[in-house]
Design a protein around this motif. Structure first.
Motif, PDB file in Angstrom:
ATOM      1  N   PRO A 239      50.077  39.246  28.610  1.00  0.00           N
ATOM      2  CA  PRO A 239      49.032  38.327  29.096  1.00  0.00           C
ATOM      3  C   PRO A 239      47.699  38.624  28.424  1.00  0.00           C
ATOM      4  CG  PRO A 239      49.544  39.978  30.766  1.00  0.00           C
ATOM      5  CD  PRO A 239      50.564  40.142  29.682  1.00  0.00           C
ATOM      6  N   SER A 240      47.027  37.566  28.055  1.00  0.00           N
ATOM      7  CA  SER A 240      45.724  37.711  27.424  1.00  0.00           C
ATOM      8  C   SER A 240      44.640  37.895  28.483  1.00  0.00           C
ATOM      9  CB  SER A 240      45.423  36.472  26.568  1.00  0.00           C
ATOM     10  OG  SER A 240      45.391  35.317  27.393  1.00  0.00           O
ATOM     11  N   ALA A 241      43.426  38.160  27.989  1.00  0.00           N
ATOM     12  CA  ALA A 241      42.298  38.340  28.921  1.00  0.00           C
ATOM     13  C   ALA A 241      42.019  37.062  29.695  1.00  0.00           C
ATOM     14  CB  ALA A 241      41.058  38.784  28.142  1.00  0.00           C
ATOM     15  N   ALA A 242      42.189  35.922  29.033  1.00  0.00           N
ATOM     16  CA  ALA A 242      41.969  34.645  29.730  1.00  0.00           C
ATOM     17  C   ALA A 242      43.009  34.441  30.825  1.00  0.00           C
ATOM     18  CB  ALA A 242      42.012  33.493  28.727  1.00  0.00           C
ATOM     19  N   ASP A 243      44.286  34.817  30.545  1.00  0.00           N
ATOM     20  CA  ASP A 243      45.324  34.682  31.569  1.00  0.00           C
ATOM     21  C   ASP A 243      45.035  35.591  32.759  1.00  0.00           C
ATOM     22  OD1 ASP A 243      46.554  32.889  29.911  1.00  0.00           O
ATOM     23  OD2 ASP A 243      47.885  34.385  28.996  1.00  0.00           O
ATOM     24  N   ILE A 244      44.628  36.813  32.472  1.00  0.00           N
ATOM     25  CA  ILE A 244      44.312  37.744  33.564  1.00  0.00           C
ATOM     26  C   ILE A 244      43.147  37.215  34.396  1.00  0.00           C
ATOM     27  CG2 ILE A 244      43.504  40.075  34.083  1.00  0.00           C
ATOM     28  CD1 ILE A 244      44.969  41.036  31.595  1.00  0.00           C
ATOM     29  N   LYS A 245      42.154  36.649  33.719  1.00  0.00           N
ATOM     30  CA  LYS A 245      41.001  36.101  34.449  1.00  0.00           C
ATOM     31  C   LYS A 245      41.408  34.915  35.303  1.00  0.00           C
ATOM     32  CE  LYS A 245      36.280  34.457  33.770  1.00  0.00           C
ATOM     33  NZ  LYS A 245      35.221  34.151  32.760  1.00  0.00           N
ATOM     34  N   ASP A 246      42.290  34.053  34.777  1.00  0.00           N
ATOM     35  CA  ASP A 246      42.760  32.907  35.560  1.00  0.00           C
ATOM     36  C   ASP A 246      43.526  33.365  36.795  1.00  0.00           C
ATOM     37  OD1 ASP A 246      41.620  31.242  33.724  1.00  0.00           O
ATOM     38  OD2 ASP A 246      43.473  30.900  32.592  1.00  0.00           O
ATOM     39  N   VAL A 247      44.364  34.394  36.635  1.00  0.00           N
ATOM     40  CA  VAL A 247      45.119  34.911  37.777  1.00  0.00           C
ATOM     41  C   VAL A 247      44.161  35.484  38.824  1.00  0.00           C
ATOM     42  CG1 VAL A 247      46.793  36.660  38.504  1.00  0.00           C
ATOM     43  CG2 VAL A 247      47.199  35.310  36.433  1.00  0.00           C
ATOM     44  N   GLN A 248      43.153  36.228  38.366  1.00  0.00           N
ATOM     45  CA  GLN A 248      42.183  36.787  39.312  1.00  0.00           C
ATOM     46  C   GLN A 248      41.389  35.702  40.025  1.00  0.00           C
ATOM     47  OE1 GLN A 248      39.784  39.574  37.145  1.00  0.00           O
ATOM     48  NE2 GLN A 248      41.329  41.202  37.210  1.00  0.00           N
ATOM     49  N   LEU A 249      41.017  34.646  39.302  1.00  0.00           N
ATOM     50  CA  LEU A 249      40.294  33.543  39.939  1.00  0.00           C
ATOM     51  C   LEU A 249      41.161  32.827  40.964  1.00  0.00           C
ATOM     52  CD1 LEU A 249      38.323  32.024  36.918  1.00  0.00           C
ATOM     53  CD2 LEU A 249      37.462  33.493  38.741  1.00  0.00           C
ATOM     54  N   ALA A 250      42.472  32.673  40.637  1.00  0.00           N
ATOM     55  CA  ALA A 250      43.375  32.055  41.610  1.00  0.00           C
ATOM     56  C   ALA A 250      43.513  32.932  42.856  1.00  0.00           C
ATOM     57  CB  ALA A 250      44.734  31.817  40.964  1.00  0.00           C
ATOM     58  N   ALA A 251      43.639  34.242  42.638  1.00  0.00           N
ATOM     59  CA  ALA A 251      43.705  35.153  43.782  1.00  0.00           C
ATOM     60  C   ALA A 251      42.403  35.149  44.570  1.00  0.00           C
ATOM     61  CB  ALA A 251      44.033  36.566  43.290  1.00  0.00           C
ATOM     62  N   LEU A 252      41.262  35.029  43.857  1.00  0.00           N
ATOM     63  CA  LEU A 252      39.971  34.970  44.536  1.00  0.00           C
ATOM     64  C   LEU A 252      39.857  33.727  45.411  1.00  0.00           C
ATOM     65  CD1 LEU A 252      37.072  36.048  44.902  1.00  0.00           C
ATOM     66  CD2 LEU A 252      36.434  34.752  42.857  1.00  0.00           C
ATOM     67  N   GLU A 253      40.307  32.601  44.899  1.00  0.00           N
ATOM     68  CA  GLU A 253      40.256  31.365  45.687  1.00  0.00           C
ATOM     69  C   GLU A 253      41.161  31.458  46.908  1.00  0.00           C
ATOM     70  OE1 GLU A 253      40.955  26.542  45.043  1.00  0.00           O
ATOM     71  OE2 GLU A 253      41.230  27.964  43.379  1.00  0.00           O
ATOM     72  N   ALA A 254      42.353  32.021  46.726  1.00  0.00           N
ATOM     73  CA  ALA A 254      43.259  32.167  47.871  1.00  0.00           C
ATOM     74  C   ALA A 254      42.714  33.175  48.882  1.00  0.00           C
ATOM     75  CB  ALA A 254      44.635  32.610  47.374  1.00  0.00           C
ATOM     76  N   LEU A 255      42.104  34.255  48.398  1.00  0.00           N
ATOM     77  CA  LEU A 255      41.566  35.265  49.309  1.00  0.00           C
ATOM     78  C   LEU A 255      40.402  34.711  50.125  1.00  0.00           C
ATOM     79  CD1 LEU A 255      41.659  38.189  50.281  1.00  0.00           C
ATOM     80  CD2 LEU A 255      40.149  38.800  48.380  1.00  0.00           C
ATOM     81  N   ASN A 256      39.605  33.851  49.520  1.00  0.00           N
ATOM     82  CA  ASN A 256      38.508  33.225  50.262  1.00  0.00           C
ATOM     83  C   ASN A 256      39.008  32.448  51.462  1.00  0.00           C
ATOM     84  OD1 ASN A 256      35.813  33.737  49.356  1.00  0.00           O
ATOM     85  ND2 ASN A 256      36.347  32.808  47.404  1.00  0.00           N
ATOM     86  N   LYS A 257      40.168  31.819  51.345  1.00  0.00           N
ATOM     87  CA  LYS A 257      40.737  31.054  52.453  1.00  0.00           C
ATOM     88  C   LYS A 257      41.292  31.957  53.540  1.00  0.00           C
ATOM     89  CE  LYS A 257      41.992  27.255  49.356  1.00  0.00           C
ATOM     90  NZ  LYS A 257      43.102  26.432  48.811  1.00  0.00           N
ATOM     91  N   HIS A 258      41.564  33.213  53.212  1.00  0.00           N
ATOM     92  CA  HIS A 258      42.145  34.138  54.183  1.00  0.00           C
ATOM     93  C   HIS A 258      41.080  34.907  54.969  1.00  0.00           C
ATOM     94  CE1 HIS A 258      46.552  34.321  52.928  1.00  0.00           C
ATOM     95  NE2 HIS A 258      46.013  33.416  52.124  1.00  0.00           N
ATOM     96  N   ILE A 259      39.820  34.782  54.578  1.00  0.00           N
ATOM     97  CA  ILE A 259      38.759  35.609  55.178  1.00  0.00           C
ATOM     98  C   ILE A 259      37.818  34.707  55.963  1.00  0.00           C
ATOM     99  CG2 ILE A 259      36.830  37.169  54.716  1.00  0.00           C
ATOM    100  CD1 ILE A 259      38.265  38.037  52.191  1.00  0.00           C
ATOM    101  N   THR A 260      37.465  35.162  57.142  1.00  0.00           N
ATOM    102  CA  THR A 260      36.481  34.476  57.987  1.00  0.00           C
ATOM    103  C   THR A 260      35.469  35.513  58.479  1.00  0.00           C
ATOM    104  OG1 THR A 260      38.125  32.861  58.707  1.00  0.00           O
ATOM    105  CG2 THR A 260      36.107  33.037  60.019  1.00  0.00           C
TER     106      THR A 260
END
Length: 764
Positions: free
Chosen positions: A152-173
């Motif tokens: 995986p390239s740096a861009a792929d890793i960043k995309d995965v982290q951004l996807a995880a960040l978006e999902a984590l935001n929905k899990h936190i209140t």
């Protein structure tokens, strides 16, 4: 039903039922609705149970969520470790509350969440959009066949982290307790242990990030201050060098408190004062000696002579010699050698004393001369020092300016140096007062979906409502589709002698297309019925108490009222700028239904604020006039000035804002002329906004046609107890060219009132 976009079909359907239908094809009242639901209670209950079962099934199929909560205490005041903090603290309550809210928002900042993703490896968790075991399995399978997957390239890793960040935001209140510094951190997950782990990790990550942020801010401040210290030090050195050079050039030499020139000037001034005092003393002493010498007084009486030991010794010798001379004078003769010798000794001593006193006078002169010379030299030296002092004072202006620059540079440099040392020490200090007051524990109960009992209750209610709605809609559509059509009432219109009769063999002309009018439905739900005996009240005639069904009060936005408003608007458009437009209501059925519709039309206009004049234009039935003027009223009505032909048919004022003009002539032509004349009088007086004609009756006479020609708009009243198509055909045929004035059709769906014996007011 009647289609107003097509020509009306005159042909009758032979299969059409002839039974009269008294109710509306699509109307329900409350009792009918309750009866229908009671008949279908078993089916509704079954549907409710099915809905409950489906809801429970859906609830069981949902993925459970577990929510873990950690509590954090955020104190905006922080710890006071040094006198001057890097950031000032909020003092008022609102400022503290804003600080706590800002800290709560920082918990879900991207920097904190990205650290949490890296610490908990959420970018590899399938719940948060990571590849997980599926990707590892795919990598292993590809490795077995000799295919190495692309790293995986740096861009792929960043995309995965951004996807995880978006999902984590929905899990936190984040919830902040009102009027406190307590912040609740809620994290949900499908795994209860993971939810608790994420909540605690997020709390610790936030505290660590907060400490690192403080240290980074202190480090950045130290770096900025240190970068400025070199420049400030150089500026201070230049200022001090310029000051020292200027002092050397202008001979500014002295101690820290004062210059040497100032000290010399002060000392010279003091010495000059002392020299002047000494000169004056020497002058006084010389003057005293000279005065003693000029007088016959003893010259040795001056203080210097009295204090001199030589004078004292000479005076003692002189006294002894005088004593000896006196003794010898008494014993020896005037020529005795001893006496002569003693006398010479006395004269020598006296001369010696005089010489000694003369030396004192000369010494006083010398002292005076020396004092004057010393004073003159001091004066010359003081003048020189004064000139130097003036020059130094002029140069001191620039000196003080240089000293101020040096002091300012020194103060700034010392302040920066001190602050730099303080911030450097603050890098290792943790001044944050935020702390964890409640760690998240593994939740034992799920937070979503809710209990199955709630799902069952919701499904039961929705199932019952859906079934009830289905049966009501089906019953409504079934009645509208299968209800028998009301029969036509065969009418034999009376021949009109004023019109030429067509030949029997002549074919009827085809009807032209009719512009689609507005349609209103007068239903039982729109009206309220009152007893007919209640007519007169204390303030006049009340049209809602004449025994006819009238509009219900307090419902300004019903479908009927909106349709009647649209009809009045269409009439106003056709009337143009004409004041007090005239609208006539015609019907081919019973005149009572037409009069009831006209009355409700007038009540609707009056309810909207219009001033209405209602005229009974049916000179045959007099239905409205008979209802208003029927005998047995307990009080006289309030009559107006308007009349039709006779004093008996005068305008009647009502409490409803409507004036009623009853029929007054039995002859059709005279009645029509009287009505037109009354309309002209009312229009000239300008007391009304609208005129409503109840009639004329069908079939139309020549006078009735002239009356309709003076109307601005027409409304057809179709009783649903008869065939509305046949009734409409009859009305259109009777109107002829006047049908272009038709603006609306009112479907009279009211059930006819049963003929009952009239009761008195006392019974009512």
């Amino acid at each position: 039903m009647l289609d107003y976009n097509q020509p009306i079909d005159r042909a009758r359907d032979p299969t059409r039922s002839e039974d009269p239908q008294r109710t509306s094809e699509a109307s329900f009242n409350v009792l009918e609705l309750v009866s229908l639901l009671w008949r279908r209670k078993i089916a509704i209950a079954s549907a409710a149970l099915i809905g409950a079962c489906l809801a429970v099934t859906v609830g069981k199929s949902l993925t459970p969520r577990y929510t873990a909560t950690a509590q954090l205490y955020v104190d905006p005041r922080e710890l006071q470790l040094v006198d001057r903090e890097l950031t000032p603290r909020a003092q008022d309550v609102s400022g503290m509350s804003m600080v706590v809210e800002s800290q709560a928002r920082l918990i879900t900042s991207n920097s904190v969440l990205l650290q949490l993703i890296q610490q908990a490896n959420l970018d590899k968790d399938p719940e948060f959009g990571g590849g997980g075991d599926g990707r590892s399995l795919m990598t292993s399978l590809l490795g077995l066949i000799g295919i190495q997957p692309r790293a995986p390239s740096a861009a792929d890793i960043k995309d995965v982290q951004l996807a995880a960040l978006e999902a984590l935001n929905k899990h936190i209140t984040i919830r902040k307790t009102e009027k406190s510094f307590i912040v609740d951190i809620e994290v949900w997950s499908t795994d209860p242990a993971k939810a608790a782990m994420l909540a605690n990790t997020l709390t610790n990550t936030f505290l660590t990030d907060s400490r690192n942020s403080q240290a980074l801010a202190a480090r950045r401040a130290t770096s900025e201050l240190s970068g400025r210290l070199k420049e400030l030090r150089e500026r201070l050195r230049n200022a001090e060098t310029a000051l020292a050079t200027y002092k050397a050039q202008n001979n500014f030499v002295g101690t820290q408190d004062s210059l040497i020139s100032d000290q010399q000037l002060s000392n010279s001034n003091q010495r000059l004062s002392a020299a002047r005092a000494a000169t004056m003393d020497a002058q006084a002493r010389l003057d005293q000696i000279e005065a003693n010498k000029r007088t016959a007084a003893d010259a040795g009486a001056i203080p210097e002579a009295l204090q001199s030991p030589t004078i004292a010794n000479l005076r003692a010798q002189y006294a002894d010699a005088r004593k000896k001379y006196a003794e010898q004078t008494a014993e020896l003769g005037p020529r005795h050698p001893a006496l002569r010798q003693t006398e010479k000794q006395v004269e020598d001593l006296k001369r010696t004393i005089s010489e000694e006193i003369e030396r004192f006078a000369q010494s006083a002169k010398n002292d005076l001369t020396r004092a004057r010379d010393y004073e003159a030299s001091l004066n010359r030296a003081l003048e020189v020092q004064k000139r130097q002092s003036v020059q130094l004072s002029q140069a001191g202006v620039r000196l003080r300016e240089l000293e101020r620059e040096v002091d300012a540079s020194r103060d700034v440099y010392q302040s920066f140096l001190k602050r730099s040392r303080e911030t450097e020490e603050q890098e290792t200090l943790n001044t944050s007062a935020a702390r964890v007051i409640g760690e998240a524990t593994v939740p034992q109960r799920r937070s979503f979906p809710p209990a199955m009992s709630l799902f069952a209750m919701i499904g039961f209610i929705f199932g019952a409502l859906a079934a009830a709605s289905w049966f009501v809609a089906a019953e409504h559509l079934f009645n509208g589709a299968t209800a028998p059509q009301p029969s036509r009432r065969e009418r034999t219109p009376a021949p009109d002698l004023t019109r030429p009769q067509p030949e029997a063999a002549a074919p009827q002309p085809a009807l032209a297309l009719v512009e689609k009018p507005l349609i209103a439905r007068l239903q039982e739900a729109d009206v309220i019925r009152t007893l007919g005996a209640i007519l007169a009240t204390g303030s006049g005639v009340d049209l809602t108490r004449v025994g006819w069904p009238t509009l219900r009060p307090g419902f300004p936005l019903t479908t009927l009222l909106n349709a009647l408003r649209d009809m009045r608007a269409a009439m106003a458009r056709r009337a143009g700028s004409k004041t007090m437009p005239v609208i006539a209501l015609v019907s081919a059925g019973d005149t009572t239904g037409r009069s009831v519709t006209a009355l409700n039309f007038a009540l609707a206009a009056a309810r909207d604020g219009g001033r209405v004049l209602m005229i009974d234009a049916d000179h045959q039935a007099h239905t409205l006039s008979n209802r208003i003027n029927r005998p047995g009223k307990s009080e006289p009505s309030k009559f107006g000035w308007l009349s039709i032909g006779s004093k008996a048919a005068r305008e009647i004022k009502t409490v409803n804002g409507i004036s009623v003009l009853p029929a007054g002539e039995s002859d059709a032509a005279k009645a029509a002329d009287a009505i037109r004349k009354a309309i002209s009088q009312a229009r000239s007086a300008g007391g009304y906004d609208l005129v409503i004609l109840d009639g004329p009756a069908m079939p139309l006479s020549a006078a009735g046609r002239k009356l309709l020609d003076s109307a601005d708009a027409l409304v057809a009243v179709l009783p649903t107890s008869l065939d509305i198509n046949d009734s409409m055909e009859e009305i259109l045929a009777a109107l002829g060219g006047a049908q272009r004035k038709l603006v609306g059709v009112v479907l009279d769906e009211l059930a006819p009132a049963p003929q009952t014996r009239q009761r008195g007011k006392q019974y009512a």
